[in-house]
Design a protein around this motif. Structure first.
Motif, short mmCIF file in Angstrom:
data_model
loop_
_atom_site.label_atom_id
_atom_site.label_comp_id
_atom_site.label_asym_id
_atom_site.label_seq_id
_atom_site.Cartn_x
_atom_site.Cartn_y
_atom_site.Cartn_z
N PHE A 45 -4.04 14.91 -7.43
CA PHE A 45 -4.17 14.99 -5.98
C PHE A 45 -3.19 15.97 -5.34
CE2 PHE A 45 -5.90 10.68 -6.81
CZ PHE A 45 -7.19 10.92 -6.36
N ALA A 46 -2.50 16.77 -6.15
CA ALA A 46 -1.51 17.72 -5.62
C ALA A 46 -2.13 18.60 -4.54
CB ALA A 46 -0.96 18.58 -6.76
N GLY A 47 -1.47 18.65 -3.41
CA GLY A 47 -1.91 19.50 -2.31
C GLY A 47 -3.06 18.94 -1.49
N MET A 48 -3.51 17.74 -1.79
CA MET A 48 -4.60 17.15 -1.02
C MET A 48 -4.09 16.76 0.37
SD MET A 48 -7.15 13.96 -1.90
CE MET A 48 -8.38 14.86 -2.85
N MET B 286 0.81 -1.20 0.00
CA MET B 286 0.00 0.00 0.00
C MET B 286 0.86 1.27 0.00
SD MET B 286 -3.18 -0.36 -0.26
CE MET B 286 -4.75 -0.71 0.40
N GLU B 287 2.08 1.18 0.56
CA GLU B 287 2.92 2.36 0.64
C GLU B 287 3.19 2.95 -0.74
OE1 GLU B 287 7.44 3.55 1.76
OE2 GLU B 287 6.43 2.13 3.10
N GLY B 288 3.47 2.10 -1.73
CA GLY B 288 3.72 2.57 -3.08
C GLY B 288 2.51 3.26 -3.68
N LEU B 289 1.32 2.69 -3.43
CA LEU B 289 0.09 3.29 -3.93
C LEU B 289 -0.15 4.65 -3.27
CD1 LEU B 289 -2.27 0.19 -4.01
CD2 LEU B 289 -1.30 1.40 -5.97
N GLU B 290 0.06 4.70 -1.98
CA GLU B 290 -0.13 5.96 -1.26
C GLU B 290 0.81 7.03 -1.80
OE1 GLU B 290 0.47 7.83 3.19
OE2 GLU B 290 0.12 5.68 2.99
N ARG B 291 2.07 6.66 -2.01
CA ARG B 291 3.06 7.62 -2.54
C ARG B 291 2.65 8.10 -3.93
NH1 ARG B 291 7.33 4.69 -3.57
NH2 ARG B 291 7.34 5.06 -5.78
N PHE B 292 2.20 7.17 -4.78
CA PHE B 292 1.80 7.57 -6.12
C PHE B 292 0.60 8.52 -6.07
CE2 PHE B 292 -0.68 7.30 -9.95
CZ PHE B 292 0.27 7.69 -10.87
N LEU B 293 -0.40 8.21 -5.25
CA LEU B 293 -1.55 9.11 -5.14
C LEU B 293 -1.11 10.49 -4.67
CD1 LEU B 293 -4.30 6.84 -3.53
CD2 LEU B 293 -4.09 7.53 -5.92
N ARG B 294 -0.26 10.52 -3.68
CA ARG B 294 0.22 11.78 -3.13
C ARG B 294 0.95 12.59 -4.20
NH1 ARG B 294 4.49 10.63 -0.11
NH2 ARG B 294 3.36 8.92 0.81
N GLU B 295 1.71 11.90 -5.07
CA GLU B 295 2.53 12.59 -6.07
C GLU B 295 1.80 12.86 -7.38
OE1 GLU B 295 5.92 10.04 -6.38
OE2 GLU B 295 6.72 10.67 -4.43
N HIS B 296 0.63 12.24 -7.59
CA HIS B 296 -0.11 12.43 -8.84
C HIS B 296 -0.64 13.86 -8.90
CE1 HIS B 296 -3.16 11.88 -11.96
NE2 HIS B 296 -2.43 10.83 -12.33
N SER B 297 -0.54 14.49 -10.06
CA SER B 297 -0.94 15.90 -10.20
C SER B 297 -2.40 16.13 -9.84
CB SER B 297 -0.66 16.39 -11.62
OG SER B 297 -1.42 15.65 -12.56
#
Length: 147
Positions: free
Chosen positions: A14-17, A1-12
């Motif tokens: 979701f920027a700033g969410m 899940m850590e990789g998915l969380e990181r990708f969501l966080r870094e995806h444009s």
């Protein structure tokens, strides 16, 4: 899940969410892959996934008798499948991988449930989707005017 969380966080998209929202959304996510020519979905299908494109390109198509017309091509850092948000939850377009495409699929029922449980999250998602929907509507309009 850590990789998915990181990708969501870094995806444009979701920027700033807020990190708390990213944590909530990660529970709805999984990795997927499509080969060139594979359809992510067809016009009229139930909108059961939202896709965050990680790599590759996807053509968004409108079907007309005897043919499909690509109205837009999206790629890395784009989203595909906004129909999950609006009843009756049916696809208004088809989406086809134009090359090998990797994405994160977010389960639509899970997303709707999370947004219903947390209206602040739901409002945040709506604010992020509206510009995408408006842009896609403009692209379809330009395609129609060009034909």
């Amino acid at each position: 899940m850590e990789g998915l969380e990181r990708f969501l966080r870094e995806h444009s998209f979701f920027a700033g969410m807020a990190p708390d929202y990213i944590d909530i959304l990660t529970g709805c996510a999984k990795n997927v892959r499509f080969e060139e020519g594979d359809y992510l979905f067809h016009e009229g299908d139930i909108a059961d996934q939202l896709y965050l494109v990680r790599a590759g390109r996807v053509g968004l198509e409108i079907n007309k008798p005897g043919a499909s017309v690509t109205i837009q091509t999206v790629g890395e850092s784009d989203i595909v499948g906004a129909s999950w948000l609006v009843p009756p939850y049916r696809r208004g377009l088809s989406a086809r991988a134009l090359e090998r495409t990797r994405a994160i699929a977010l389960d639509a029922a899970c997303l709707r449930g999370k947004c219903e449980d947390n209206h602040d999250l739901g409002y945040e998602m709506m604010k992020r989707f509206m510009p995408v929907l408006i842009q896609r509507l403009r692209a379809a309009r330009l395609q129609i005017l060009g034909n």
